[in-house]
Scaffold this motif. Structure first.
Motif, short mmCIF file in Angstrom:
data_model
loop_
_atom_site.label_atom_id
_atom_site.label_comp_id
_atom_site.label_asym_id
_atom_site.label_seq_id
_atom_site.Cartn_x
_atom_site.Cartn_y
_atom_site.Cartn_z
N GLN A 13 0.84 -1.19 0.06
CA GLN A 13 -0.20 -0.15 0.09
C GLN A 13 0.88 1.30 0.13
N LEU A 14 2.08 0.99 0.33
CA LEU A 14 2.87 2.16 0.55
C LEU A 14 3.47 2.77 -0.66
N TYR A 15 3.67 1.89 -1.70
CA TYR A 15 4.26 2.50 -2.87
C TYR A 15 2.96 3.44 -3.60
N PRO A 16 1.80 2.75 -3.99
CA PRO A 16 0.90 3.90 -4.56
C PRO A 16 0.74 5.43 -3.57
N ALA A 17 0.85 5.10 -2.22
CA ALA A 17 0.59 6.29 -1.52
C ALA A 17 1.66 7.38 -1.73
N VAL A 18 2.85 6.66 -1.87
CA VAL A 18 4.13 7.51 -2.37
C VAL A 18 3.93 8.23 -3.31
N ARG A 19 3.68 7.57 -4.54
CA ARG A 19 3.35 8.06 -5.85
C ARG A 19 2.37 9.28 -5.96
N SER A 20 1.22 8.77 -5.19
CA SER A 20 0.08 10.09 -5.21
C SER A 20 0.50 11.20 -4.49
N PHE A 21 1.39 11.01 -3.27
CA PHE A 21 2.08 12.07 -2.46
C PHE A 21 3.04 12.85 -3.52
N VAL A 22 3.73 12.24 -4.12
CA VAL A 22 4.75 12.94 -5.19
C VAL A 22 4.13 13.57 -6.17
N ALA A 23 2.91 13.12 -6.87
CA ALA A 23 2.17 13.75 -7.80
C ALA A 23 1.62 14.82 -7.53
N ALA A 24 1.12 14.98 -6.22
CA ALA A 24 -0.02 15.78 -5.49
C ALA A 24 0.75 16.35 -4.25
N PRO A 25 1.66 16.87 -3.79
CA PRO A 25 2.01 16.88 -2.74
C PRO A 25 1.07 17.94 -1.74
N PRO A 26 0.66 17.82 -0.57
CA PRO A 26 -0.37 18.55 0.00
C PRO A 26 0.13 20.27 0.20
N GLU A 27 -0.67 20.97 0.60
CA GLU A 27 -0.48 22.43 0.84
C GLU A 27 0.19 22.42 2.12
N LEU A 28 1.34 23.25 2.37
CA LEU A 28 2.02 23.30 3.54
C LEU A 28 1.05 24.49 4.78
N PRO A 29 0.89 24.14 5.79
CA PRO A 29 0.20 25.27 6.53
C PRO A 29 1.07 26.36 6.72
N ASP A 30 0.44 27.58 7.19
CA ASP A 30 1.35 28.91 7.12
C ASP A 30 2.02 28.98 8.27
N TRP A 31 1.64 28.38 9.45
CA TRP A 31 2.78 28.28 10.40
C TRP A 31 4.00 27.69 10.22
N LEU A 32 3.96 26.64 9.28
CA LEU A 32 4.96 25.88 8.84
C LEU A 32 6.09 26.45 7.66
N THR A 33 5.36 26.97 6.74
CA THR A 33 5.84 28.13 5.77
C THR A 33 6.59 28.92 6.44
N GLY A 34 6.24 29.63 7.33
CA GLY A 34 6.87 30.76 8.20
C GLY A 34 7.89 30.62 8.93
N ALA A 35 8.20 29.30 9.12
CA ALA A 35 9.25 28.81 10.18
C ALA A 35 10.63 29.15 9.39
N PRO A 36 11.71 29.89 10.24
CA PRO A 36 12.81 30.08 9.59
C PRO A 36 13.68 29.00 9.09
N TRP A 37 14.21 29.26 7.91
CA TRP A 37 15.12 28.08 7.13
C TRP A 37 14.15 26.99 6.79
N LEU A 38 13.44 26.21 7.87
CA LEU A 38 12.88 25.11 7.44
C LEU A 38 11.75 25.33 6.43
N GLY A 39 10.82 26.39 6.66
CA GLY A 39 9.79 26.71 5.95
C GLY A 39 10.25 26.96 4.47
N ASP A 40 11.44 27.70 3.99
CA ASP A 40 11.73 28.05 2.59
C ASP A 40 12.39 26.59 2.21
N TRP A 41 12.85 25.84 2.89
CA TRP A 41 13.37 24.57 2.31
C TRP A 41 12.15 23.66 1.94
#
Length: 354
Positions: free
Chosen positions: A92-120
């Protein structure tokens, strides 16, 4: 005729004994891990063996066979079940990884605003959206370049299964002849340690039981609580993840690696609330229960310093591998117990005639 009272005549038998001991150690060194596992399993389950011996009318061979069969089922059935769960999850992991790679979820605002980690993270998500096949190709190249490591890992699994079979075979003889072995050990040690032998062995036995039970039972409780948290959070295969967490719990300070990784996976899937819940549950309950249960089990037989147990686990793993999880702390705890008995004997008033 040589004088038997000369120092040389007394030294020769000891040198011969030392040489024989070295040769025995050399021959038995490949089998030390299975022997250690057999000893640990036999010691912790000895009350069950005694009950079976009573039910079997004192027939040691029959009781040892039944006890070994029960131990084998207890070890092998969960292992087979875990392997079955793992291969199902890998499917079950392989198709889940393929779908994650094809359509990665949106990152929450608090995570994108984190220094260094958010930009990466934003950069990695953009790279995935621009070239989703690039990561798959890179992953295949990585696995192809590490084929030797994968083969070595598979070979290690085969060796461990062979050691498990050898440990179970050894366990039968330990069950059958264990009482006689202990009697002979007490008799031999009494010649070297004197009348305090029984006190030393009793202290060592109680300490060993407390350390082994303390680590095993605490890890089982932590794994069960973690599995409950994974189930509530909606993670797949919470039982398997709970077992993995229990294995990590055997190593001091390693439990957060398990529940932290589970929360990170939920976060990457966009389940921010579930991820935070797993992290809070892991930090407040799963990891903290270790500070409550393990001291209760271990301190039930004496004041064993936590630092001694910590050094025993880490040093045991480095010296003996997986079996060192139990062998390391047991060795240091037994040494601590014998030291305590010895110092107590020194402080005690001398007995008449001693």
């Amino acid at each position: 005729m040589p004088d038997s009272s000369s120092p040389y005549s007394r030294l020769v038998p000891w040198l011969a004994l030392a040489g024989l001991t070295a040769l025995v150690g050399l021959v038995m060194s490949p089998f030390l891990a299975p022997l250690a596992w057999a000893g640990i399993i036999a010691y912790t389950s000895w009350p069950l063996m005694e009950r079976l011996r009573g039910r079997c009318g004192g027939r040691d061979t029959l009781a040892a066979g039944l006890a070994t069969a029960l131990a084998g089922l207890t070890l092998v059935v969960p292992l087979v079940w875990l392997i079955w769960l793992a291969q199902d999850e890998v499917g079950q992991l392989y198709p889940a990884v393929r779908s994650f790679v094809a359509a990665p979820p949106e990152l929450p605002d608090w995570l994108t605003g984190a220094p260094w980690l958010g930009d990466w993270l934003v950069h990695q998500r953009t790279a995935l959206l621009d070239d989703p096949q690039g990561m798959i190709v890179a992953a295949k190249a990585w696995f192809a370049g590490h084929a030797n490591e994968v083969a070595s890992f598979a070979g290690g699994l085969g060796k461990n299964l062979a050691k498990l079979a050898l440990a179970l075979m050894t366990l039968f003889f330990v069950y059958r002849d264990g009482a006689r072995m202990v009697r002979e050990l007490r008799h031999v040690l009494a010649r070297f340690l004197g009348p305090r032998t029984n006190a030393y062995l009793s202290a060592a036995g109680a300490t060993t039981r407390a350390v082994v039970y303390g680590f095993l039972l605490t890890a089982i409780v932590q794994g069960a609580l973690a599995g409950l948290g994974y189930w509530v959070a909606g993670l797949g295969s919470p039982v398997m993840l709970g077992i993995i967490t229990a294995l990590f719990a055997l190593i001091p300070f390693a439990t957060p690696i398990a529940w932290g990784s589970a929360g990170a996976w939920l976060l990457l899937q966009g389940e921010t609330g579930a991820a935070i819940g797993v992290w809070l549950w892991g930090a407040a309950v799963v990891s903290q229960i270790d500070n409550v249960l393990r001291p209760i089990f271990i301190s039930s037989i004496g004041d064993i310093p936590f630092l001694l147990v910590l050094f025993g686990v880490l040093g045991g793993i480095l010296a003996f591998g997986l079996v060192g999880l139990f062998a390391g702390p047991v060795v240091l705890a037994v040494a601590w117990a014998v030291w305590g008995e010895w110092t107590a004997h020194l402080d005690a008033p001398s007995e008449p005639g001693s």
